[in-house]
Design an enzyme around this catalytic site. Structure first.
Site, mmCIF file in Angstrom:
data_model
loop_
_atom_site.group_PDB
_atom_site.id
_atom_site.type_symbol
_atom_site.label_atom_id
_atom_site.label_comp_id
_atom_site.label_asym_id
_atom_site.label_seq_id
_atom_site.Cartn_x
_atom_site.Cartn_y
_atom_site.Cartn_z
ATOM 1 N N GLU A 1 -7.315 5.228 7.311
ATOM 2 C CA GLU A 1 -7.805 6.365 6.475
ATOM 3 C C GLU A 1 -8.691 7.450 7.135
ATOM 4 O O GLU A 1 -9.231 8.211 7.085
ATOM 5 C CB GLU A 1 -8.194 6.140 5.585
ATOM 6 N N HIS B 1 -13.605 1.212 -0.224
ATOM 7 C CA HIS B 1 -13.403 0.027 -0.057
ATOM 8 C C HIS B 1 -14.773 -0.805 0.044
ATOM 9 O O HIS B 1 -15.342 -0.229 0.458
ATOM 10 C CB HIS B 1 -12.130 -0.251 1.056
#
Length: 720
Positions: free
Chosen positions: A422, A704
């Site tokens: 990402e 995350h």
């Protein structure tokens, strides 16, 4: 095997791409700011609620119409630029390979990342890490409760290189009852090591400047050879012999100056040495130089020549069973940015010898010079600020587990390979790459394609978001795009990035290589069939890449490469505890590759931790820093509060998890993986996990947890 170092094959195409993007960018930026002003993060909502004068709300009401007006003005220019830009993307290279050029000083010092040295027979250990950093355009990142993408990109890079460049300090206890490996504090190194049942040191935070760390040395009150109360220590005689001039290693009347290693003629004495009182005692048996500390040094004054290097329980000058390992990077004399205290650049490498080389550097209970300073590459006097920390990760070993595992507030020291997902935003890619290059010499970034690829492909507004950084030279790379994306995921060119790295050279001049795969699978819940198809393609593409990259160039006869490892890293967007992910859990991927955290389909090991954080709590004080997030993840209630768990039928999936009372399965959704395979590794070579870590150092910057793994590659041979 040609790596693409420019986006286009000609300078003319590169110029047209820059020109077209300069026309598109104002419209893109204004649209991003306009949408971002409509989506507030929980931190911004909290700030607005505390703004009694409503100043923030007033600024929003002024800037939003201004953004809209300027957006309309920039649209004609953006349309013209788009007409030029879109066709160029079909011939753009699928990735950009960048590397650091060494300046004169660094070349003289031999600082070239990890370097490619001779492959030692006992093998090496390699450290891998994977992280989803959520560097979307700012307006899209806000849907994950994150903002200010460019600032986060720069901070992510700083934290990663600061964590990876800190010294790796371990204490090995050779005991049948204690097989753990614990991090040692620097104060322990300065004051001497004592035999203790617990080595879980937690030093206080030490503030340093850009110079060497100011470490206060405490007086040594205990004998470093014997524990308190020992009466038979040859270095510390009993009270009745305090005035005796007899040498503890020689009998009465023996010459105490000519042959005795503890009474060298003309040697000055050191206050740190129990025998000497000066820092200059090169022949002291307790202060041997690094060259004598290796396992092959047999000149023990108590055992004589030919003695086995293994410490003896009867030898008063060997502390049986204690080994200290310190692997620290060389300090960089130049630092380009004044706001950071990091001393590690992309061209600097740690100890990249064998997996036991760091143990050999300090095989005794302390080594080298006074004040805890270690010579050569193992230097404590040039320690980055980030290496002195409050809460070192506590490594544990569960049941019959053969490796250590921990929840760490820092990325592993001497990190070799980093896979990121990402990294979508173009400006963030540039900022992140610049930071990573100060530790990783070799980086693959800007991976994937924009626009259309073929007449039937859907338009890609975002690239793959993949990035791979390495301390070892990259020999070959390939990118493949998943063709079956659906919904909003189809707007990004998600795929897989394959790389072949050169990690050493054998005695027979054969290259020792490793294979890395970085990927990001389909994210939409309920599309298990899509992810399974992508896993099938991942295995197929990986096999084809290994086969094609192992083929020698036509007309050349070269020795076959020796494969040291084959590792997959990335965000697979499914876990091993959700009933909705049963298809992925039973995929053939897990028969070819091993998951260190997995017991079987649908069952993780008890210590395995979820890696997906609840976005609604990212700015809570309890998880706002790496140390606080680490503390919450070590607590069961903290995990239930801040991790995302598999959805329950009795709960709406969109609702927040905070404060819920329903039963939770496992330790959260673990969707970030590091897998390894020994099928393609050289025959008779063995792979062993040394440690596995869940890393909280990116707290507040992404939704995350990162994962890291240290893999030992042994050849089964012995050192000649």
């Amino acid at each position: 095997m040609v790596l693409h170092i420019t986006p286009y094959t000609s300078a003319c195409l590169h110029f047209l791409d820059g020109l077209s993007w300069s026309l598109v960018f104002p419209c893109y930026w204004l649209l991003d700011r306009l949408l971002a002003s409509c989506v507030a993060t929980s931190l911004e909502k909290r700030q607005r609620s505390q703004d009694l004068c409503s100043f923030l709300t007033l600024c929003l009401l002024i800037t939003a119409p201004l953004y809209l007006l300027l957006l309309l003005v920039s649209l004609p220019f953006a349309l013209l630029g788009f007409i030029i830009w879109a066709p160029l993307q079909a011939i753009r290279q699928p990735y950009l390979y960048t590397y650091c050029r060494l300046d004169k000083h660094q070349a003289e010092q031999g600082q070239a990342g990890a370097g490619v040295g001779e492959w030692r027979p006992q093998g090496k250990s390699f450290c891998f890490s994977s992280a989803n950093v959520c560097l979307l355009p700012d307006s899209l990142a806000r849907f994950n409760n994150l903002s200010d993408t460019h600032r986060r990109a720069r901070e992510v890079g700083k934290r990663i290189r600061n964590g990876a460049s800190r010294p790796q300090i371990k204490i090995y206890i050779d005991s049948p009852t204690n097989t753990s490996i614990s991090a040692a504090s620097f104060s322990s190194l300065a004051t001497g090591f004592r035999r203790t049942s617990s080595l879980d040191h937690r030093p206080d935070q030490t503030h340093t400047t850009n110079g060497p760390a100011d470490t206060e040395v405490e007086p040594l009150n205990e004998c470093p050879v014997h524990t308190s109360g020992a009466t038979d220590c040859p270095v510390h005689p009993t009270a009745g012999h305090q005035g005796s001039s007899e040498c503890p290693l020689h009998s009465d009347g023996a010459d105490t100056t000519a042959d005795c290693p503890l009474h060298t003629a003309g040697a000055n004495n050191s206050s740190d040495c129990p025998v000497h009182t000066s820092a200059e005692a090169p022949d002291c048996a307790l202060h041997s130089t690094g060259s004598q500390s290796g396992p092959g040094h047999h000149d023990c004054p108590m055992h004589g020549e030919g003695t086995q290097p293994k410490p003896s329980q009867d030898c008063p000058l060997h502390t049986s069973g204690v080994q200290i390992s310190i692997s620290a990077p060389e300090p960089d004399p130049q630092d380009e940015e004044a706001e950071t205290v990091n001393h590690r650049t992309g061209e600097t490498g740690g100890d990249m010898g064998s997996m036991t080389a760091s143990r050999e550097s300090l095989a005794r209970y302390h080594g080298g010079d006074s004040g805890g300073v270690i010579s050569s590459n193992n230097t404590l006097s040039h320690v980055p600020r980030t290496s002195i920390f409050k809460r070192p990760g506590r490594k544990r070993r569960h049941g019959d587990e053969t490796f250590d595992h921990e929840i760490s507030a820092f990325f592993p020291a001497n990190l070799d390979f980093l896979a990121l997902q990402e990294v979508f935003d173009h400006g963030s890619t540039t900022r992140l790459r610049r930071q990573l290059h100060r530790y990783f010499p070799y980086v693959l970034s800007d991976v994937g394609r924009y626009g259309w690829k073929g007449c039937c492909s859907r338009f890609k507004f975002l690239n793959s978001g993949l990035m791979l950084a390495s301390r070892y030279p990259i020999l070959d790379a390939r990118y493949e795009c998943y063709p079956n994306g659906r919904g909003e995921d189809a707007l990004a060119a998600k795929g897989a990035l394959f790389a072949k790295v050169h990690v050493g050279t054998s005695h027979q001049e054969q290259r020792v290589v490793g294979y890395l795969t970085c990927t990001h699978l389909h994210a939409i819940e309920g599309d298990a069939s899509v992810r399974c198809e992508q896993l099938d393609l991942l295995l197929q593409w990986g096999a084809e890449f290994r086969q094609s990259s192992s083929q020698p160039p036509e007309g050349e006869k070269v020795l076959e490469d020796l494969v040291a490892f084959d590792v997959i890293l990335g965000d697979l967007n499914f876990d091993n505890c959700s009933s909705e992910d049963k298809l992925e859990q039973q995929h053939a991927l897990f028969t070819q590759y091993k998951d260190p955290c997995r017991l079987g389909p649908g069952e993780d090991k008890p210590w395995a931790l979820g890696t997906l954080l609840d976005p609604s709590g990212l700015y809570d004080d309890e998880v706002s820093s790496p140390e606080s997030l680490q503390k919450m993840m070590e607590n069961e209630e903290g995990r239930k509060e801040y991790l995302v768990f598999p959805p329950s039928k009795s709960q709406c999936p969109a609702s927040s998890q905070k404060g819920r009372k329903i039963p939770l399965k496992g330790n959260g959704r673990r969707i970030d993986y590091i897998l390894y395979s020994d099928e393609s590794v050289q025959q008779d070579w063995k792979l062993d996990i040394e440690e596995f870590s869940f890393v909280s150092q990116l707290a507040g910057l992404t939704d995350h947890l990162s994962v890291a793994m240290r893999l030992a590659v042994s050849t089964g041979e012995e050192e000649p």
